[in-house]
Design an enzyme around this catalytic site. Sequence first.
Site, mmCIF file in Angstrom:
data_model
loop_
_atom_site.group_PDB
_atom_site.id
_atom_site.type_symbol
_atom_site.label_atom_id
_atom_site.label_comp_id
_atom_site.label_asym_id
_atom_site.label_seq_id
_atom_site.Cartn_x
_atom_site.Cartn_y
_atom_site.Cartn_z
ATOM 1 N N HIS A 51 -1.896 -7.319 -4.736
ATOM 2 C CA HIS A 51 -0.519 -7.600 -5.149
ATOM 3 C C HIS A 51 -0.521 -8.909 -5.941
ATOM 4 O O HIS A 51 -1.453 -9.720 -5.825
ATOM 5 C CB HIS A 51 0.382 -7.748 -3.935
ATOM 6 C CG HIS A 51 0.656 -6.470 -3.219
ATOM 7 N ND1 HIS A 51 1.719 -6.314 -2.373
ATOM 8 C CD2 HIS A 51 0.005 -5.276 -3.218
ATOM 9 C CE1 HIS A 51 1.725 -5.100 -1.876
ATOM 10 N NE2 HIS A 51 0.685 -4.446 -2.375
ATOM 11 N N GLU A 53 1.024 -11.655 -5.516
ATOM 12 C CA GLU A 53 0.937 -12.849 -4.676
ATOM 13 C C GLU A 53 -0.484 -13.096 -4.190
ATOM 14 O O GLU A 53 -0.962 -14.235 -4.215
ATOM 15 C CB GLU A 53 1.852 -12.713 -3.437
ATOM 16 C CG GLU A 53 3.318 -12.571 -3.768
ATOM 17 C CD GLU A 53 3.786 -11.128 -3.834
ATOM 18 O OE1 GLU A 53 4.936 -10.867 -3.443
ATOM 19 O OE2 GLU A 53 3.020 -10.247 -4.297
ATOM 20 N N CYS A 81 6.336 -8.402 0.159
ATOM 21 C CA CYS A 81 6.196 -7.401 1.216
ATOM 22 C C CYS A 81 5.656 -8.084 2.476
ATOM 23 O O CYS A 81 5.334 -9.276 2.468
ATOM 24 C CB CYS A 81 5.259 -6.285 0.761
ATOM 25 S SG CYS A 81 3.527 -6.791 0.634
ATOM 26 N N CYS A 84 2.163 -9.656 1.943
ATOM 27 C CA CYS A 84 2.198 -10.881 1.147
ATOM 28 C C CYS A 84 2.874 -12.021 1.900
ATOM 29 O O CYS A 84 2.473 -13.175 1.761
ATOM 30 C CB CYS A 84 2.852 -10.609 -0.200
ATOM 31 S SG CYS A 84 1.820 -9.553 -1.249
#
Length: 147
Positions: A51, A53, A81, A84
């Site tokens: 992701h 992040e 999410c 993360c």
Amino acid sequence: MQNPFMEEALLEARKAYNAGEIPVGAVIVKNGEIIARGHNLREQEQNALLHAETVAIDQACKVLGSWRLSDCDIYVTLEPCAMCCGAIAQAKLRRVYFGAYDPKGGFAVSNSGLLSHPGLMHQPECYCGIMEDTCGELLRSFFQTIR
């Protein structure tokens, strides 16, 4: 209101968009300077962990030579999410700034307020809705083109 660091996160999100990835971008800032960037790479690398992040956190740790990012802030175009949020807490990021809320998959504030959960050893400050309309429109545009 425009925010120069969120603008940079949006540049990362547009890279993801152009690569056919869900357009989420992130930058990590220390002392007013961007030290790391990331955007979604899940499809490209076939790795669920990539992701925006986590890509940016990994890069920031390498730049600083430390897993502790306690004097750094992250700007991300979409509410993080659960995975993360965990990575943000583990890296001890000082502040989280996000753009669009994610009522289905966001866990910073939307589904559990995970970043302020008392069970977390580290709870970063969280600032929500930074350039929300611009961040949200990029996501809406992406999903309209793939449907």
